[in-house]
Design a protein around this motif. Structure first.
Motif, short mmCIF file in Angstrom:
data_model
loop_
_atom_site.label_atom_id
_atom_site.label_comp_id
_atom_site.label_asym_id
_atom_site.label_seq_id
_atom_site.Cartn_x
_atom_site.Cartn_y
_atom_site.Cartn_z
N GLY A 52 0.42 -1.20 -0.36
CA GLY A 52 -0.15 -0.32 0.13
C GLY A 52 0.61 1.39 -0.20
N HIS A 53 2.17 1.13 0.99
CA HIS A 53 2.80 2.51 0.56
C HIS A 53 3.85 3.00 -0.28
CE1 HIS A 53 5.81 5.66 2.10
NE2 HIS A 53 6.71 4.55 1.94
N VAL A 54 3.88 1.55 -0.72
CA VAL A 54 4.58 1.86 -2.15
C VAL A 54 3.47 2.33 -3.57
CG1 VAL A 54 5.68 0.48 -4.43
CG2 VAL A 54 5.73 0.15 -2.18
N LEU A 55 1.95 2.05 -3.38
CA LEU A 55 1.25 2.12 -4.44
C LEU A 55 1.10 3.94 -4.48
CD1 LEU A 55 -0.79 -0.68 -4.61
CD2 LEU A 55 0.16 -0.68 -6.12
N ARG A 56 0.38 4.39 -2.78
CA ARG A 56 1.03 5.57 -2.54
C ARG A 56 2.09 6.49 -3.12
NH1 ARG A 56 -1.18 3.23 1.94
NH2 ARG A 56 -3.85 3.57 2.09
N VAL A 57 3.52 6.16 -3.31
CA VAL A 57 4.64 6.82 -3.64
C VAL A 57 4.17 7.01 -5.00
CG1 VAL A 57 6.92 6.90 -3.92
CG2 VAL A 57 5.81 5.78 -1.64
N MET A 58 3.80 6.07 -5.47
CA MET A 58 3.53 5.58 -7.14
C MET A 58 2.58 6.73 -7.84
SD MET A 58 5.12 1.53 -7.58
CE MET A 58 5.23 1.86 -9.88
N LYS A 59 1.29 7.02 -6.83
CA LYS A 59 0.24 8.12 -6.97
C LYS A 59 -0.63 6.95 -7.92
CE LYS A 59 3.31 12.60 -6.81
NZ LYS A 59 3.12 13.81 -8.05
N HIS A 60 -0.45 5.65 -7.44
CA HIS A 60 -2.02 4.65 -8.44
C HIS A 60 -3.35 5.33 -7.93
CE1 HIS A 60 0.76 3.02 -10.58
NE2 HIS A 60 1.45 2.50 -9.47
N VAL A 61 -4.06 5.38 -8.37
CA VAL A 61 -5.69 5.76 -7.31
C VAL A 61 -5.93 4.16 -6.72
CG1 VAL A 61 -7.83 6.93 -7.95
CG2 VAL A 61 -5.67 6.79 -9.58
N PRO A 62 -6.50 4.84 -5.98
CA PRO A 62 -7.57 3.54 -5.01
C PRO A 62 -9.11 4.02 -5.23
CG PRO A 62 -7.38 5.65 -3.20
CD PRO A 62 -6.27 6.24 -5.00
N VAL A 63 -9.59 3.11 -5.92
CA VAL A 63 -10.97 2.82 -5.75
C VAL A 63 -11.73 2.03 -5.21
CG1 VAL A 63 -12.93 2.24 -8.05
CG2 VAL A 63 -10.54 3.31 -8.74
N ASP A 64 -12.97 3.10 -4.96
CA ASP A 64 -13.90 2.24 -3.62
C ASP A 64 -14.89 1.32 -4.80
OD1 ASP A 64 -15.57 1.23 -1.98
OD2 ASP A 64 -15.16 2.20 -0.79
N ARG A 65 -15.19 0.30 -4.90
CA ARG A 65 -16.71 0.03 -6.40
C ARG A 65 -17.78 0.47 -5.41
NH1 ARG A 65 -14.24 -4.90 -9.02
NH2 ARG A 65 -12.28 -3.76 -10.32
N ALA A 66 -17.42 0.10 -3.53
CA ALA A 66 -19.10 0.01 -3.11
C ALA A 66 -19.39 1.54 -2.91
CB ALA A 66 -18.75 0.41 -1.28
N ARG A 67 -18.67 2.53 -3.36
CA ARG A 67 -19.16 3.88 -3.36
C ARG A 67 -20.24 4.10 -4.86
NH1 ARG A 67 -14.36 7.54 -2.35
NH2 ARG A 67 -15.83 9.57 -2.41
N GLY A 68 -20.15 3.88 -5.44
CA GLY A 68 -20.57 3.51 -6.89
C GLY A 68 -19.67 4.60 -7.60
N GLY A 69 -20.76 5.67 -7.73
CA GLY A 69 -21.03 6.67 -9.20
C GLY A 69 -19.29 7.66 -8.07
N ASP A 70 -19.44 7.53 -6.76
CA ASP A 70 -18.66 8.53 -6.09
C ASP A 70 -16.72 8.05 -6.05
OD1 ASP A 70 -20.61 10.08 -5.43
OD2 ASP A 70 -20.95 9.52 -3.30
N SER A 71 -17.55 6.43 -6.70
CA SER A 71 -16.23 5.68 -6.95
C SER A 71 -14.57 6.23 -7.66
CB SER A 71 -16.09 4.42 -6.93
OG SER A 71 -16.27 4.12 -8.84
N ILE A 72 -14.86 7.10 -8.34
CA ILE A 72 -14.55 8.23 -9.83
C ILE A 72 -14.31 9.02 -9.29
CG2 ILE A 72 -16.15 7.00 -11.09
CD1 ILE A 72 -16.89 9.28 -11.94
N ALA A 73 -13.67 9.42 -8.59
CA ALA A 73 -13.98 11.05 -7.95
C ALA A 73 -12.12 11.07 -7.98
CB ALA A 73 -14.13 11.21 -6.80
N PRO A 74 -11.26 10.25 -7.30
CA PRO A 74 -9.84 10.09 -6.87
C PRO A 74 -9.44 9.98 -8.89
CG PRO A 74 -10.60 8.14 -5.30
CD PRO A 74 -12.32 8.90 -6.14
N ALA A 75 -10.13 9.77 -9.38
CA ALA A 75 -9.04 8.82 -10.75
C ALA A 75 -9.04 10.40 -11.18
CB ALA A 75 -10.24 8.43 -11.63
N VAL A 76 -10.62 11.53 -11.45
CA VAL A 76 -11.17 12.78 -12.23
C VAL A 76 -9.98 13.85 -11.68
CG1 VAL A 76 -12.38 14.29 -11.77
CG2 VAL A 76 -13.59 12.74 -12.84
N GLU A 77 -9.51 13.38 -9.99
CA GLU A 77 -9.23 14.18 -9.52
C GLU A 77 -7.66 14.08 -9.92
OE1 GLU A 77 -7.81 15.82 -4.69
OE2 GLU A 77 -8.92 13.83 -5.25
#
Length: 285
Positions: free
Chosen positions: A104-129
């Motif tokens: 998880g730390h490595v992924l954050r350092v590389m700025k990959h994008v977490p997606v929480d599918r349970a949030r429905g439409g809100d899950s795309i917000a991190p990618a949009v940002e």
């Protein structure tokens, strides 16, 4: 196609690289990690042909949508951005993966994008940002590896994310990746040719269903072109398990692959439910 070698890859002779993206070229950890992977693939004679890298923007955000046939796709999808300005791709990944220690730390350092599918439409917000912040983001619209090696059902997330962020949606198709490492087939880490092909951005209308259908149509055109060229690199693939049945191979059909995936998903859900029930019993005790 007339080709030449450029930075360890085969590219069309007319292709010319550009200066490195100043911000992304200096991300030492991510650049060194993917650089070591490219070096390893060259050492293993994974001969990669990259076509259409000029469609990757030198600056600013863009969403790159790729087909998904093997575990090497994450590295392969990033070859075009590397050649065209040493850009980096931030991939969308399940939010739960970011909770795994170290990974998880490595992924954050590389700025990959977490997606929480349970949030429905809100899950795309991190990618949009991330896209609005000027980054390249990678997504696999099929959401899982296609065992049929055909384009499977596309989810509408790519079209919705790119439209909301106001960035180009760039189609990308990889062919040959399934021969390296994929589900249910033996691994072959030596002497495998691969073609990575990028197309012009898809013109978005805001109609997610229509835009997704157009994305898939464009990706099918890219896939057909790569398959035709691949025959000269690896033969027709007749009777091979890595070739779609419609092209003379023995891979599962799209329908068979979907049934396998549905069964696996049901098994995962059952295991998850069993674990939750076990934890609940411990709490009650």
């Amino acid at each position: 196609m007339d080709t030449r070698r450029y930075r360890g890859f085969t590219v069309p002779r007319f292709y010319e690289g550009i200066a490195a993206n100043r911000d992304e070229a200096v991300e030492r950890f991510y650049q060194r990690l993917v650089g070591s992977m490219r070096t390893l693939m060259r050492a293993l004679r994974i001969d990669t042909t990259v076509i259409g890298a000029e469609h990757i923007p030198a600056q600013g955000g863009a969403l790159i949508a790729g087909n998904h046939t093997g575990y090497a796709d994450f590295i392969l999808l990033g070859t075009g951005p590397f050649l065209h300005g040493e850009r980096l791709v931030r991939f969308m990944a399940k939010a739960s993966v970011f909770d795994v220690p170290v990974l998880g730390h490595v992924l954050r350092v590389m700025k990959h994008v977490p997606v929480d599918r349970a949030r429905g439409g809100d899950s795309i917000a991190p990618a949009v940002e991330m896209l609005r912040g000027g980054n390249l983001v990678g997504i696999f619209p099929e959401a899982t590896i296609s065992r049929s090696f055909e384009l499977a059902h596309f989810k509408t997330g790519a079209a919705r994310i790119a439209y909301q962020a106001g960035v180009p949606l760039i189609p990308c198709v990889m062919w040959g990746s399934q021969r390296i490492w994929t589900k249910d087939l033996p691994k072959h880490f030596h002497n495998v040719p691969v073609i990575v092909r990028y197309g012009e951005p898809v013109e978005l209308t805001g109609d997610a269903e229509a835009d997704t259908a157009e994305l898939k149509r464009r990706m099918q055109e890219l896939l057909d072109a790569s398959r035709a060229e691949y025959t000269a690199l690896a033969g027709p693939g007749t009777g091979e398990a890595w070739m779609p049945v419609a092209l003379g191979g023995t891979a599962p059909t799209v329908e068979e692959a979907e049934r396998i995936y549905a069964r696996e998903r049901a098994e995962r859900d059952a295991k998850k439910a069993a674990k939750q029930a076990k934890r609940a019993r411990k709490v009650r005790k």
